[in-house]
Motif scaffolding. Structure first.
Motif, PDB file in Angstrom:
ATOM      1  N   ILE A 127      -1.145   3.612  -9.004  1.00 39.02           N
ATOM      2  CA  ILE A 127      -2.406   3.459  -8.283  1.00 39.02           C
ATOM      3  C   ILE A 127      -3.170   2.208  -8.705  1.00 39.02           C
ATOM      4  O   ILE A 127      -3.653   1.447  -7.857  1.00 39.02           O
ATOM      5  CB  ILE A 127      -3.310   4.693  -8.495  1.00 39.02           C
ATOM      6  CG1 ILE A 127      -2.656   5.938  -7.886  1.00 39.02           C
ATOM      7  CG2 ILE A 127      -4.701   4.472  -7.927  1.00 39.02           C
ATOM      8  CD1 ILE A 127      -3.312   7.242  -8.318  1.00 39.02           C
ATOM      9  N   THR A 158      -9.377  10.417  -7.537  1.00 41.19           N
ATOM     10  CA  THR A 158      -9.298  11.048  -6.214  1.00 41.19           C
ATOM     11  C   THR A 158      -7.930  10.807  -5.580  1.00 41.19           C
ATOM     12  O   THR A 158      -7.306  11.736  -5.057  1.00 41.19           O
ATOM     13  CB  THR A 158     -10.413  10.499  -5.303  1.00 41.19           C
ATOM     14  OG1 THR A 158     -11.677  10.728  -5.938  1.00 41.19           O
ATOM     15  CG2 THR A 158     -10.394  11.168  -3.946  1.00 41.19           C
ATOM     16  N   ILE A 159      -7.461   9.570  -5.634  1.00 45.25           N
ATOM     17  CA  ILE A 159      -6.154   9.235  -5.065  1.00 45.25           C
ATOM     18  C   ILE A 159      -5.050   9.987  -5.799  1.00 45.25           C
ATOM     19  O   ILE A 159      -4.139  10.542  -5.176  1.00 45.25           O
ATOM     20  CB  ILE A 159      -5.928   7.713  -5.111  1.00 45.25           C
ATOM     21  CG1 ILE A 159      -6.911   7.027  -4.166  1.00 45.25           C
ATOM     22  CG2 ILE A 159      -4.474   7.360  -4.775  1.00 45.25           C
ATOM     23  CD1 ILE A 159      -7.007   5.533  -4.362  1.00 45.25           C
ATOM     24  N   GLU A 160      -5.145  10.029  -7.110  1.00 47.35           N
ATOM     25  CA  GLU A 160      -4.144  10.731  -7.922  1.00 47.35           C
ATOM     26  C   GLU A 160      -4.080  12.214  -7.535  1.00 47.35           C
ATOM     27  O   GLU A 160      -2.995  12.774  -7.345  1.00 47.35           O
ATOM     28  CB  GLU A 160      -4.510  10.580  -9.393  1.00 47.35           C
ATOM     29  CG  GLU A 160      -3.497  11.092 -10.372  1.00 47.35           C
ATOM     30  CD  GLU A 160      -3.902  10.770 -11.807  1.00 47.35           C
ATOM     31  OE1 GLU A 160      -2.990  10.708 -12.639  1.00 47.35           O
ATOM     32  OE2 GLU A 160      -5.111  10.584 -12.090  1.00 47.35           O
ATOM     33  N   LYS A 161      -5.244  12.815  -7.367  1.00 46.41           N
ATOM     34  CA  LYS A 161      -5.324  14.243  -7.044  1.00 46.41           C
ATOM     35  C   LYS A 161      -4.786  14.545  -5.637  1.00 46.41           C
ATOM     36  O   LYS A 161      -3.972  15.444  -5.458  1.00 46.41           O
ATOM     37  CB  LYS A 161      -6.770  14.717  -7.155  1.00 46.41           C
ATOM     38  CG  LYS A 161      -6.971  16.161  -6.774  1.00 46.41           C
ATOM     39  CD  LYS A 161      -8.428  16.551  -6.890  1.00 46.41           C
ATOM     40  CE  LYS A 161      -8.650  17.970  -6.405  1.00 46.41           C
ATOM     41  NZ  LYS A 161     -10.065  18.325  -6.414  1.00 46.41           N
ATOM     42  N   PHE A 162      -5.248  13.788  -4.638  1.00 43.84           N
ATOM     43  CA  PHE A 162      -4.906  14.114  -3.258  1.00 43.84           C
ATOM     44  C   PHE A 162      -3.527  13.634  -2.828  1.00 43.84           C
ATOM     45  O   PHE A 162      -2.917  14.233  -1.952  1.00 43.84           O
ATOM     46  CB  PHE A 162      -5.972  13.582  -2.303  1.00 43.84           C
ATOM     47  CG  PHE A 162      -7.225  14.399  -2.318  1.00 43.84           C
ATOM     48  CD1 PHE A 162      -7.297  15.599  -1.620  1.00 43.84           C
ATOM     49  CD2 PHE A 162      -8.319  13.988  -3.039  1.00 43.84           C
ATOM     50  CE1 PHE A 162      -8.443  16.375  -1.647  1.00 43.84           C
ATOM     51  CE2 PHE A 162      -9.483  14.753  -3.068  1.00 43.84           C
ATOM     52  CZ  PHE A 162      -9.543  15.952  -2.373  1.00 43.84           C
ATOM     53  N   TYR A 163      -3.053  12.541  -3.414  1.00 46.98           N
ATOM     54  CA  TYR A 163      -1.782  11.970  -2.969  1.00 46.98           C
ATOM     55  C   TYR A 163      -0.664  12.129  -3.993  1.00 46.98           C
ATOM     56  O   TYR A 163       0.456  11.668  -3.766  1.00 46.98           O
ATOM     57  CB  TYR A 163      -1.960  10.502  -2.589  1.00 46.98           C
ATOM     58  CG  TYR A 163      -2.892  10.339  -1.408  1.00 46.98           C
ATOM     59  CD1 TYR A 163      -2.440  10.574  -0.118  1.00 46.98           C
ATOM     60  CD2 TYR A 163      -4.232  10.009  -1.590  1.00 46.98           C
ATOM     61  CE1 TYR A 163      -3.294  10.467   0.964  1.00 46.98           C
ATOM     62  CE2 TYR A 163      -5.093   9.898  -0.516  1.00 46.98           C
ATOM     63  CZ  TYR A 163      -4.616  10.129   0.756  1.00 46.98           C
ATOM     64  OH  TYR A 163      -5.465  10.024   1.834  1.00 46.98           O
ATOM     65  N   HIS A 164      -0.983  12.753  -5.119  1.00 42.38           N
ATOM     66  CA  HIS A 164       0.012  13.046  -6.157  1.00 42.38           C
ATOM     67  C   HIS A 164       0.769  11.787  -6.586  1.00 42.38           C
ATOM     68  O   HIS A 164       1.993  11.793  -6.698  1.00 42.38           O
ATOM     69  CB  HIS A 164       0.982  14.132  -5.689  1.00 42.38           C
ATOM     70  CG  HIS A 164       0.296  15.359  -5.192  1.00 42.38           C
ATOM     71  ND1 HIS A 164      -0.361  16.235  -6.029  1.00 42.38           N
ATOM     72  CD2 HIS A 164       0.114  15.849  -3.941  1.00 42.38           C
ATOM     73  CE1 HIS A 164      -0.896  17.212  -5.323  1.00 42.38           C
ATOM     74  NE2 HIS A 164      -0.637  16.993  -4.045  1.00 42.38           N
ATOM     75  N   LEU A 165       0.007  10.725  -6.778  1.00 43.30           N
ATOM     76  CA  LEU A 165       0.575   9.471  -7.266  1.00 43.30           C
ATOM     77  C   LEU A 165       0.190   9.286  -8.722  1.00 43.30           C
ATOM     78  O   LEU A 165      -0.827   9.800  -9.187  1.00 43.30           O
ATOM     79  CB  LEU A 165       0.042   8.293  -6.446  1.00 43.30           C
ATOM     80  CG  LEU A 165       0.411   8.294  -4.968  1.00 43.30           C
ATOM     81  CD1 LEU A 165      -0.363   7.221  -4.224  1.00 43.30           C
ATOM     82  CD2 LEU A 165       1.898   8.091  -4.795  1.00 43.30           C
ATOM     83  N   SER A 185       0.850  -1.180   0.000  1.00 44.10           N
ATOM     84  CA  SER A 185       0.000   0.000   0.000  1.00 44.10           C
ATOM     85  C   SER A 185       0.893   1.239   0.000  1.00 44.10           C
ATOM     86  O   SER A 185       1.894   1.278   0.709  1.00 44.10           O
ATOM     87  CB  SER A 185      -0.882  -0.005   1.249  1.00 44.10           C
ATOM     88  OG  SER A 185      -1.569   1.201   1.349  1.00 44.10           O
ATOM     89  N   PRO A 186       0.525   2.263  -0.774  1.00 41.74           N
ATOM     90  CA  PRO A 186       1.329   3.485  -0.764  1.00 41.74           C
ATOM     91  C   PRO A 186       1.141   4.300   0.511  1.00 41.74           C
ATOM     92  O   PRO A 186       1.805   5.282   0.720  1.00 41.74           O
ATOM     93  CB  PRO A 186       0.832   4.245  -1.988  1.00 41.74           C
ATOM     94  CG  PRO A 186      -0.511   3.700  -2.274  1.00 41.74           C
ATOM     95  CD  PRO A 186      -0.547   2.292  -1.743  1.00 41.74           C
ATOM     96  N   TRP A 187       0.231   3.908   1.361  1.00 36.55           N
ATOM     97  CA  TRP A 187       0.019   4.564   2.652  1.00 36.55           C
ATOM     98  C   TRP A 187      -0.588   3.548   3.601  1.00 36.55           C
ATOM     99  O   TRP A 187      -1.093   2.520   3.182  1.00 36.55           O
ATOM    100  CB  TRP A 187      -0.893   5.788   2.529  1.00 36.55           C
ATOM    101  CG  TRP A 187      -2.173   5.485   1.845  1.00 36.55           C
ATOM    102  CD1 TRP A 187      -3.300   4.955   2.404  1.00 36.55           C
ATOM    103  CD2 TRP A 187      -2.469   5.636   0.464  1.00 36.55           C
ATOM    104  NE1 TRP A 187      -4.268   4.774   1.461  1.00 36.55           N
ATOM    105  CE2 TRP A 187      -3.784   5.191   0.256  1.00 36.55           C
ATOM    106  CE3 TRP A 187      -1.739   6.107  -0.628  1.00 36.55           C
ATOM    107  CZ2 TRP A 187      -4.392   5.213  -0.995  1.00 36.55           C
ATOM    108  CZ3 TRP A 187      -2.350   6.129  -1.866  1.00 36.55           C
ATOM    109  CH2 TRP A 187      -3.653   5.686  -2.039  1.00 36.55           C
TER     110      TRP A 187
END
Length: 87
Positions: A60, A48-55, A4-6
């Motif tokens: 993802i 959403t993940i791309e936007k908030f976590y800059h991944l 998991s990236p987080w």
């Protein structure tokens, strides 16, 4: 196995906030509603993940394909009771 990236997400409240169960219920309702949308639409979750976590989407998607977002409370009451006894 994918890392998991987080870390996993958890929800906790202070004793003071715990005195407002209706507010907690409303917040959880919103969280679970978003989870249902994420489960139904992986592109929405990825955006959403791309936007908030800059991944990158490339990072993802393999992980996201292994995820099922919780849509309801999942806990064992006996665990909660044991924790409460400890504190």
């Amino acid at each position: 196995r994918l890392q998991s990236p987080w870390p996993c997400f958890q929800i906790a409240v202070t004793n003071n906030f715990a005195q407002h169960p209706n507010t907690i219920t409303k917040i959880l309702s919103i969280v679970f509603s978003i989870s249902r949308h994420f489960n139904a639409d992986s592109n929405l979750a990825a955006d959403t993940i791309e936007k908030f976590y800059h991944l990158s989407r490339e990072d993802i998607m393999p992980w996201l394909n292994t995820v099922k977002w919780s849509e309801k409370m999942n806990f064992d009451r006996t665990v909660i009771e044991r924790v409460n006894q400890f504190f």
